[in-house]
Enzyme design. Structure first.
Site, PDB file in Angstrom:
ATOM      1  N   LYS A 147       0.809  -1.201   0.000  1.00  0.00           N
ATOM      2  CA  LYS A 147       0.000   0.000   0.000  1.00  0.00           C
ATOM      3  C   LYS A 147       0.850   1.262   0.000  1.00  0.00           C
ATOM      4  O   LYS A 147       0.378   2.335  -0.327  1.00  0.00           O
ATOM      5  CB  LYS A 147      -0.891   0.055   1.235  1.00  0.00           C
ATOM      6  CG  LYS A 147      -1.909  -1.021   1.334  1.00  0.00           C
ATOM      7  CD  LYS A 147      -2.713  -0.851   2.614  1.00  0.00           C
ATOM      8  CE  LYS A 147      -3.590  -2.055   2.813  1.00  0.00           C
ATOM      9  NZ  LYS A 147      -4.226  -2.031   4.125  1.00  0.00           N
ATOM     10  N   GLY A 148       2.066   1.155   0.386  1.00  0.00           N
ATOM     11  CA  GLY A 148       2.884   2.326   0.666  1.00  0.00           C
ATOM     12  C   GLY A 148       3.177   3.263  -0.473  1.00  0.00           C
ATOM     13  O   GLY A 148       3.368   4.450  -0.262  1.00  0.00           O
TER      14      GLY A 148
ATOM     15  N   ASP B 229      14.645  -0.682   2.315  1.00  0.00           N
ATOM     16  CA  ASP B 229      15.466  -0.894   3.512  1.00  0.00           C
ATOM     17  C   ASP B 229      16.238  -2.197   3.359  1.00  0.00           C
ATOM     18  O   ASP B 229      17.421  -2.179   3.072  1.00  0.00           O
ATOM     19  CB  ASP B 229      14.667  -0.818   4.814  1.00  0.00           C
ATOM     20  CG  ASP B 229      13.364  -1.588   4.783  1.00  0.00           C
ATOM     21  OD1 ASP B 229      13.237  -2.547   3.998  1.00  0.00           O
ATOM     22  OD2 ASP B 229      12.458  -1.242   5.549  1.00  0.00           O
TER      23      ASP B 229
ATOM     24  N   LYS C  92      16.722   3.818   2.992  1.00  0.00           N
ATOM     25  CA  LYS C  92      17.218   3.676   4.367  1.00  0.00           C
ATOM     26  C   LYS C  92      18.503   2.860   4.446  1.00  0.00           C
ATOM     27  O   LYS C  92      19.074   2.725   5.521  1.00  0.00           O
ATOM     28  CB  LYS C  92      16.149   2.993   5.240  1.00  0.00           C
ATOM     29  CG  LYS C  92      14.948   3.838   5.484  1.00  0.00           C
ATOM     30  CD  LYS C  92      13.832   3.076   6.179  1.00  0.00           C
ATOM     31  CE  LYS C  92      14.179   2.650   7.561  1.00  0.00           C
ATOM     32  NZ  LYS C  92      13.014   2.080   8.279  1.00  0.00           N
TER      33      LYS C  92
ATOM     34  N   PHE D 273      12.647   4.033  12.392  1.00  0.00           N
ATOM     35  CA  PHE D 273      11.283   3.667  12.034  1.00  0.00           C
ATOM     36  C   PHE D 273      10.557   4.924  11.574  1.00  0.00           C
ATOM     37  O   PHE D 273      10.298   5.835  12.363  1.00  0.00           O
ATOM     38  CB  PHE D 273      10.535   3.006  13.199  1.00  0.00           C
ATOM     39  CG  PHE D 273       9.393   2.184  12.689  1.00  0.00           C
ATOM     40  CD1 PHE D 273       9.537   0.821  12.482  1.00  0.00           C
ATOM     41  CD2 PHE D 273       8.187   2.780  12.346  1.00  0.00           C
ATOM     42  CE1 PHE D 273       8.498   0.062  11.965  1.00  0.00           C
ATOM     43  CE2 PHE D 273       7.152   2.035  11.835  1.00  0.00           C
ATOM     44  CZ  PHE D 273       7.307   0.664  11.638  1.00  0.00           C
TER      45      PHE D 273
ATOM     46  N   ASP E 220       3.963   3.299   7.197  1.00  0.00           N
ATOM     47  CA  ASP E 220       3.039   3.199   8.320  1.00  0.00           C
ATOM     48  C   ASP E 220       3.593   2.341   9.441  1.00  0.00           C
ATOM     49  O   ASP E 220       4.603   1.664   9.280  1.00  0.00           O
ATOM     50  CB  ASP E 220       1.719   2.589   7.844  1.00  0.00           C
ATOM     51  CG  ASP E 220       1.853   1.106   7.553  1.00  0.00           C
ATOM     52  OD1 ASP E 220       1.094   0.328   8.153  1.00  0.00           O
ATOM     53  OD2 ASP E 220       2.703   0.716   6.734  1.00  0.00           O
TER      54      ASP E 220
ATOM     55  N   ARG F  70       0.093   6.456   7.808  1.00  0.00           N
ATOM     56  CA  ARG F  70       0.418   6.302   6.389  1.00  0.00           C
ATOM     57  C   ARG F  70       0.096   7.565   5.581  1.00  0.00           C
ATOM     58  O   ARG F  70       0.798   7.914   4.649  1.00  0.00           O
ATOM     59  CB  ARG F  70      -0.351   5.108   5.811  1.00  0.00           C
ATOM     60  CG  ARG F  70       0.128   4.696   4.446  1.00  0.00           C
ATOM     61  CD  ARG F  70      -0.709   3.577   3.846  1.00  0.00           C
ATOM     62  NE  ARG F  70      -0.638   2.305   4.535  1.00  0.00           N
ATOM     63  CZ  ARG F  70       0.336   1.413   4.408  1.00  0.00           C
ATOM     64  NH1 ARG F  70       1.365   1.666   3.625  1.00  0.00           N
ATOM     65  NH2 ARG F  70       0.294   0.265   5.048  1.00  0.00           N
TER      66      ARG F  70
END
Length: 178
Positions: free
Chosen positions: A44-45, A103, A131, A153, A160, A166
Site C-alpha cells: 500500500k505504501g 530498507d 534507508k 522507524f 506506516d 500512512r
C-alpha cells in the site's frame, strides 16, 4: 498497543515536492523515447509517491499495482507473498517499479527479477526514500532515489506502523514506548 509519538520530521512537505519534481525530471529524461511506460506501485505504501510522480510526468504512462507482503507488524519475515498480482502484461514493456522505501531490498530485488522473468524489456526501480546504509546493501540499487533517510522507524508519505500514520504528507520518525 504501544504508545506512539512522532519524534521529528525527516522530510517536510516542501522537501517531498522538490524530491518528486527532481525524480520526475530524471524519469522524463530516461523515458523520453519510451512509448507508454508501465508504472507499478508496490502497495500500500507507494500510492502517494505514485500519484505525485504521475502528475509530474511529461509522458503518458500505464498504471498498475502489486500488493506484496514481507512484514508482520514491524518485522520482516524474509519471505515475499503476493497478495494482489498485476493485471497488465509486462512483455516487451519498460517498467518502473515505484516504492516508498527501500530498507532490506528483499521486496524490490524479488519484484525486479520477477518482472524481468515476465518479459519486461527494461525494469527501473524508483524509491521515495532509501534507508540502506550502503549502496550495495540488499542486493538492489534503485535507479532513482528521492531521498536518503536515516535507518529509523519512519512513517508518513505512505509508510506506516500497523496502518497508522500512512497518510501524513511528510515523513517523520516514530517512537514506540511499550
Amino acid at each position: 498497543m504501544p504508545e506512539m509519538r512522532l519524534a521529528r520530521t525527516i522530510l517536510s512537505v516542501d522537501d517531498i515536492e522538490k524530491m518528486v519534481n527532481r525524480v520526475a525530471g530524471e524519469l522524463n529524461e530516461v523515458l523520453v523515447d519510451v512509448e507508454r511506460p508501465v508504472f507499478i506501485g508496490v502497495m500500500k505504501g507507494a500510492y502517494m509517491w505514485m500519484a505525485d510522480l504521475m502528475r509530474a510526468m511529461q509522458c503518458e504512462v500505464e498504471l498498475d499495482y502489486i500488493d506484496v507482503s514481507s512484514y508482520v507488524g514491524d518485522k520482516s519475515t524474509g519471505h515475499i507473498t503476493i497478495q494482489r498480482d498485476l493485471k497488465v502484461d509486462l512483455k516487451d514493456h519498460t517498467v518502473v517499479i515505484l516504492d516508498e522505501v527501500v530498507d532490506s531490498g528483499l521486496t524490490l530485488r524479488y519484484l525486479k527479477a520477477d518482472f524481468e522473468a515476465r518479459g519486461a524489456k527494461k525494469v527501473y526501480v524508483a524509491v521515495a526514500t532509501d534507508k540502506r546504509q550502503s549502496e550495495s546493501a540488499g542486493g538492489i540499487t534503485p535507479d532513482f532515489i528521492g531521498a536518503h533517510v536515516p535507518d529509523e522507524f519512519l512513517v508518513g508519505y505512505g509508510m506506516d506502523y500497523n496502518e497508522y500514520y500512512r497518510g501524513l504528507p511528510y515523513v517523520a520518525v516514530l517512537e514506540l514506548n511499550n
